[in-house]
Motif scaffolding. Structure first.
Motif, short mmCIF file in Angstrom:
data_model
loop_
_atom_site.label_atom_id
_atom_site.label_comp_id
_atom_site.label_asym_id
_atom_site.label_seq_id
_atom_site.Cartn_x
_atom_site.Cartn_y
_atom_site.Cartn_z
N TYR A 112 3.44 77.39 62.19
CA TYR A 112 2.37 76.57 62.78
C TYR A 112 2.05 77.11 64.18
CZ TYR A 112 2.87 73.05 59.11
OH TYR A 112 2.89 72.39 57.90
N VAL A 115 9.47 71.97 71.11
CA VAL A 115 8.75 71.62 69.89
C VAL A 115 7.78 72.73 69.50
CG1 VAL A 115 7.07 70.02 68.88
CG2 VAL A 115 9.00 69.13 70.21
N SER A 116 7.09 73.29 70.48
CA SER A 116 6.13 74.36 70.19
C SER A 116 6.82 75.59 69.61
CB SER A 116 5.36 74.74 71.46
OG SER A 116 6.27 75.17 72.48
N SER A 146 2.66 68.59 64.39
CA SER A 146 3.04 67.21 64.65
C SER A 146 2.54 66.28 63.55
CB SER A 146 2.50 66.74 66.01
OG SER A 146 3.13 67.43 67.05
N ASN A 149 -0.44 75.91 65.80
CA ASN A 149 -1.11 74.78 66.42
C ASN A 149 -0.14 73.59 66.44
OD1 ASN A 149 -2.64 72.27 66.64
ND2 ASN A 149 -4.47 73.56 66.47
N SER A 150 0.30 73.17 67.62
CA SER A 150 1.30 72.11 67.74
C SER A 150 0.81 70.78 67.18
CB SER A 150 1.71 71.93 69.20
OG SER A 150 2.41 73.07 69.66
N SER A 151 -0.48 70.51 67.30
CA SER A 151 -0.99 69.23 66.81
C SER A 151 -0.94 69.17 65.28
CB SER A 151 -2.43 69.00 67.29
OG SER A 151 -3.30 70.00 66.80
N ALA A 205 7.68 74.77 66.03
CA ALA A 205 6.45 74.80 65.24
C ALA A 205 6.10 76.23 64.85
CB ALA A 205 5.31 74.16 66.02
#
Length: 321
Positions: free
Chosen positions: A291, A282-283, A298, A293-295, A286
């Motif tokens: 992105y 996922v990272s 998300s 920043n993974s958060s 991203a």
């Protein structure tokens, strides 16, 4: 064999997925995605077609008929009609009544997402008056075509509670009684249209000029090609020689959302495709979409897709991670 709206052998891009006495399902794929059409013949000369598109543009099979009465309800997404010099767009809950376009006609779904139902009526083959099915239903298909379309005219009605009542049940039809259910719902719809005042149409208020649409689509194409670059409204306006205000207005009229919202949704749907078809972390995905920043990624993903990236992969894609 019953008459069919489409002939799967008539267009190399149309693949027949299912064919029976009661139903036929077509799939049309291109480099941008796919369209699925599920067709039922309800009465002679009257068809009910469910359309599910996950693509921005597609072309109907060559055998698609021309000049029929076409009643379309948009359940989700956005759908474009090109009338020549002007364009109009259906969004959630809207309906349009117009003449069907000839086979091979190009169709555009601005947001790559459209689910809806279309009723097609051929007045030359449908019963001249539907009172033959129910005594008090004094509705004539040829009269509806003349009333709503006239000299190539069209009718648009925005979402209302009454429209929702007429169409909502078509999306949850009991499988053990769908034949009779479709007949009842079609008769209800045609009686509803027969009672409508054509003066309620909002085609003038909601239409876009060809110039506006061409500008919006050129901007969209540029954005799609340069998703890896952070673009501002000012940069885009300068590139296309218009004011930022004009650019915002044209883009929103066609796509139903701001440029920034479109970019985010495009990135998240592309990220969803990566989650579905690759084993990338996922990272990593991203980062590929800008992105660091993974958060934040998300949150953006959840806002667009309704679930987190991890939930999407586990629940929808079968747990590739």
């Amino acid at each position: 064999m019953r008459e069919r709206l489409f002939d799967g052998t008539a267009d190399k891009n149309a693949k027949v997925l299912h064919k029976s006495e009661d139903c036929i399902v077509y799939q049309i794929k291109n480099g941008d995605g796919e369209l699925r059409i599920t067709e039922y013949q309800v009465f002679s000369g009257i068809w009910l077609c469910y359309k599910d598109a996950h693509t921005q543009s597609f072309t109907y099979p060559d055998s698609y008929p021309d000049g029929l009465l076409e009643i379309t309800h948009c359940r989700e997404g956005r759908f474009e009609y090109d009338t020549g010099e002007h364009f109009f767009y259906l969004s959630e809950g809207d309906i349009s009544v117009c003449k069907s376009r000839a086979g091979g006609a190009a169709v555009y779904c601005p947001n790559r997402h459209y689910h809806g139902v279309t009723v097609l009526i051929d007045p030359t083959h449908a019963p001249s008056c539907l009172s033959c099915f129910l005594e008090d239903v004094d509705v004539r298909p040829a009269g509806l075509l003349k009333k709503f379309c006239g000299e190539d005219g069209y009718f648009i009605m925005r979402s209302t509670a009454r429209l929702e009542h007429v169409f909502s049940e078509l999306y949850s039809v009991p499988q053990d009684m769908y034949r009779g259910y479709f007949k009842v719902k079609i008769l209800e719809l045609l009686m509803f249209l027969n009672s409508l005042d054509v003066g309620l149409s909002q085609e003038k208020q909601r239409s876009c000029s060809k110039t506006q649409v061409e500008l919006a689509k050129q901007v969209c194409q540029f954005i799609n090609v340069h998703m890896d670059i952070r673009l501002t409204i000012e940069q885009l306006a300068e590139r296309f020689f218009v004011s930022p205000a004009q650019l915002r207005k044209c883009f929103y009229s066609v796509y139903g959302e701001s440029i920034y919202a479109y970019i985010r949704a495009y990135k998240m749907r592309s990220a969803a495709s990566c989650l579905k078809t690759t084993g990338q972390a996922v990272s990593e995905i991203a980062g590929a979409f800008g992105y660091d920043n993974s958060s934040k990624f998300s949150k953006a993903f959840r806002d667009v897709m309704g679930v987190s990236p991890t939930e999407y992969r586990q629940n929808i894609c079968g747990g590739m991670e």
